[in-house]
Motif scaffolding. Structure first.
Motif, PDB file in Angstrom:
ATOM      1  N   LYS A  98      33.553  51.644  27.470  1.00 22.99           N
ATOM      2  CA  LYS A  98      32.928  50.470  28.081  1.00 22.99           C
ATOM      3  C   LYS A  98      33.910  49.290  28.071  1.00 22.99           C
ATOM      4  CE  LYS A  98      28.675  52.259  28.453  1.00 22.99           C
ATOM      5  NZ  LYS A  98      28.857  53.602  27.889  1.00 22.99           N
ATOM      6  N   PRO A  99      33.664  48.304  28.919  1.00 14.34           N
ATOM      7  CA  PRO A  99      34.497  47.091  28.882  1.00 14.34           C
ATOM      8  C   PRO A  99      34.362  46.395  27.534  1.00 14.34           C
ATOM      9  CG  PRO A  99      33.193  47.188  30.899  1.00 14.34           C
ATOM     10  CD  PRO A  99      32.653  48.258  29.998  1.00 14.34           C
ATOM     11  N   MET A 100      35.360  45.617  27.183  1.00 18.67           N
ATOM     12  CA  MET A 100      35.359  44.908  25.912  1.00 18.67           C
ATOM     13  C   MET A 100      34.407  43.714  25.921  1.00 18.67           C
ATOM     14  SD  MET A 100      37.352  46.638  24.001  1.00 18.67           S
ATOM     15  CE  MET A 100      37.663  45.522  22.626  1.00 18.67           C
ATOM     16  N   LYS A 101      34.063  43.231  27.112  1.00 16.68           N
ATOM     17  CA  LYS A 101      33.161  42.085  27.241  1.00 16.68           C
ATOM     18  C   LYS A 101      32.008  42.444  28.174  1.00 16.68           C
ATOM     19  CE  LYS A 101      36.409  39.177  28.670  1.00 16.68           C
ATOM     20  NZ  LYS A 101      37.090  37.929  29.072  1.00 16.68           N
ATOM     21  N   PRO A 137      29.987  42.360  31.473  1.00 17.03           N
ATOM     22  CA  PRO A 137      30.502  42.201  32.837  1.00 17.03           C
ATOM     23  C   PRO A 137      30.447  40.776  33.361  1.00 17.03           C
ATOM     24  CG  PRO A 137      29.279  44.241  32.679  1.00 17.03           C
ATOM     25  CD  PRO A 137      29.098  43.529  31.357  1.00 17.03           C
ATOM     26  N   THR A 138      29.367  40.042  33.059  1.00 25.09           N
ATOM     27  CA  THR A 138      29.261  38.676  33.578  1.00 25.09           C
ATOM     28  C   THR A 138      30.270  37.720  32.938  1.00 25.09           C
ATOM     29  OG1 THR A 138      27.483  38.238  31.978  1.00 25.09           O
ATOM     30  CG2 THR A 138      26.830  38.862  34.222  1.00 25.09           C
ATOM     31  N   GLN A 139      30.905  38.153  31.838  1.00 23.64           N
ATOM     32  CA  GLN A 139      31.919  37.335  31.189  1.00 23.64           C
ATOM     33  C   GLN A 139      33.337  37.751  31.578  1.00 23.64           C
ATOM     34  OE1 GLN A 139      30.920  34.621  29.438  1.00 23.64           O
ATOM     35  NE2 GLN A 139      28.892  35.321  30.132  1.00 23.64           N
ATOM     36  N   MET A 140      33.429  38.763  32.429  1.00 23.44           N
ATOM     37  CA  MET A 140      34.737  39.263  32.847  1.00 23.44           C
ATOM     38  C   MET A 140      35.128  38.673  34.197  1.00 23.44           C
ATOM     39  SD  MET A 140      34.163  43.289  31.885  1.00 23.44           S
ATOM     40  CE  MET A 140      35.873  43.795  32.177  1.00 23.44           C
ATOM     41  N   THR A 141      36.428  38.532  34.401  1.00 25.98           N
ATOM     42  CA  THR A 141      36.910  38.176  35.733  1.00 25.98           C
ATOM     43  C   THR A 141      37.026  39.458  36.554  1.00 25.98           C
ATOM     44  OG1 THR A 141      39.241  38.437  35.153  1.00 25.98           O
ATOM     45  CG2 THR A 141      38.246  36.260  34.790  1.00 25.98           C
ATOM     46  N   LEU A 142      37.150  39.311  37.842  1.00 27.88           N
ATOM     47  CA  LEU A 142      37.337  40.484  38.704  1.00 27.88           C
ATOM     48  C   LEU A 142      38.607  41.227  38.306  1.00 27.88           C
ATOM     49  CD1 LEU A 142      36.335  38.972  42.166  1.00 27.88           C
ATOM     50  CD2 LEU A 142      35.062  40.673  40.846  1.00 27.88           C
ATOM     51  N   SER A 143      39.649  40.481  37.967  1.00 24.95           N
ATOM     52  CA  SER A 143      40.895  41.107  37.554  1.00 24.95           C
ATOM     53  C   SER A 143      40.686  41.969  36.313  1.00 24.95           C
ATOM     54  CB  SER A 143      41.955  40.033  37.282  1.00 24.95           C
ATOM     55  OG  SER A 143      43.165  40.611  36.855  1.00 24.95           O
ATOM     56  N   GLU A 144      39.912  41.472  35.354  1.00 24.86           N
ATOM     57  CA  GLU A 144      39.648  42.226  34.137  1.00 24.86           C
ATOM     58  C   GLU A 144      38.836  43.488  34.423  1.00 24.86           C
ATOM     59  OE1 GLU A 144      39.589  38.766  30.686  1.00 24.86           O
ATOM     60  OE2 GLU A 144      37.794  39.068  31.942  1.00 24.86           O
ATOM     61  N   ILE A 145      37.915  43.383  35.349  1.00 19.89           N
ATOM     62  CA  ILE A 145      37.118  44.557  35.712  1.00 19.89           C
ATOM     63  C   ILE A 145      37.995  45.620  36.356  1.00 19.89           C
ATOM     64  CG2 ILE A 145      35.332  45.400  37.296  1.00 19.89           C
ATOM     65  CD1 ILE A 145      33.804  42.814  36.741  1.00 19.89           C
TER      66      ILE A 145
END
Length: 240
Positions: free
Chosen positions: A111-114, A116-124
């Motif tokens: 899973k992502p480390m954060k 999704p709503t706290q991630m930037t598109l780049s991070e996703i």
């Protein structure tokens, strides 16, 4: 026979022995010879370009639904109609009932480390690239990578933008338009037709058979009933 006359006869005989030019022959100015041209046509058929039917890992939007109304300028926002809000809520019910905007496909082992709503598109997109061979559907509308990249480009979102609820709604509106939202609003597309189009985008929604359009593929199945879907869409119709 004079030598000059012999040369003339020899040249005429050579001309008679040359093959006749074809219909595609093209004379080149200043030349005694003819050149032929050959035209080769290659036709590439791609009836399913951009998606693999029934796969939750590939594009699920149907290009045929796209039209001139899908420009960013004409995209509906929640303040533009209760109808859009009702459809968005139904999609969440079918796709991301528990976690909504922060939903991550349950099959993703990493899973992502954060949230999704706290991630930037780049991070996703970094998370997607760094965790291959697993599902990556994300957010309230369970965007799969190929669709997410396309709609992000469609609305002109920047990599530094946060995957906020507002941005997710805006991205989902692209898909609603491609499913025929404006035509449905105008009465040019009936309710069942619009519902079937939506079911071709979101596997959790049933089509008029009562089953997911992608039933049996990659574990997909409808998570709401056709009667529930129809009831909500009837409410949507009254908002128009």
């Amino acid at each position: 026979m004079p030598y000059f006359l012999s040369l003339v006869l020899a040249f005429q005989l050579l001309i008679l022995m040359l093959p006749a030019p074809t219909a595609h022959a093209e004379a080149v100015r200043g030349s005694l010879f003819l050149t032929t041209t050959t035209t080769t046509r290659v036709i590439a058929s791609a009836a399913f370009k951009g998606r693999a039917a029934g796969s939750m890992f590939e594009e699920r939007y149907i290009p045929d639904f796209a039209n001139a109304h899908t420009s960013q300028r004409s995209m509906p926002k929640s303040k533009h109609g209760k109808d859009v809000e009702l459809i968005r809520a139904l999609i969440q019910e079918a796709e991301s009932r528990r976690d909504g905007y922060d939903a991550v496909q349950h099959g993703a082992q990493i899973k992502p480390m954060k949230r999704p709503t706290q991630m930037t598109l780049s991070e996703i997109f970094d998370w997607i690239d760094e965790t291959p061979n697993q599902p990556h559907a994300i957010g309230r509308y369970q965007f799969i990578p190929k669709t997410l990249r396309r709609v992000v480009a469609k609305v002109g979102a920047k990599p530094s933008q946060r995957f906020s609820p507002a941005l997710q709604d805006k991205l989902a509106d692209v898909l609603l338009l491609e499913a025929g939202l404006n035509r449905f609003r105008a009465g040019a597309l009936d309710q069942t037709g619009f519902m079937n189009n939506l079911a071709k985008i979101w596997a959790g929604l049933p089509n008029s058979t009562g089953r997911s359009h992608y039933e049996g593929y990659a574990g997909n199945k409808a998570s709401v009933s056709w009667s529930r879907f129809d009831a909500v869409m009837t409410r949507v119709s009254t908002q128009l």
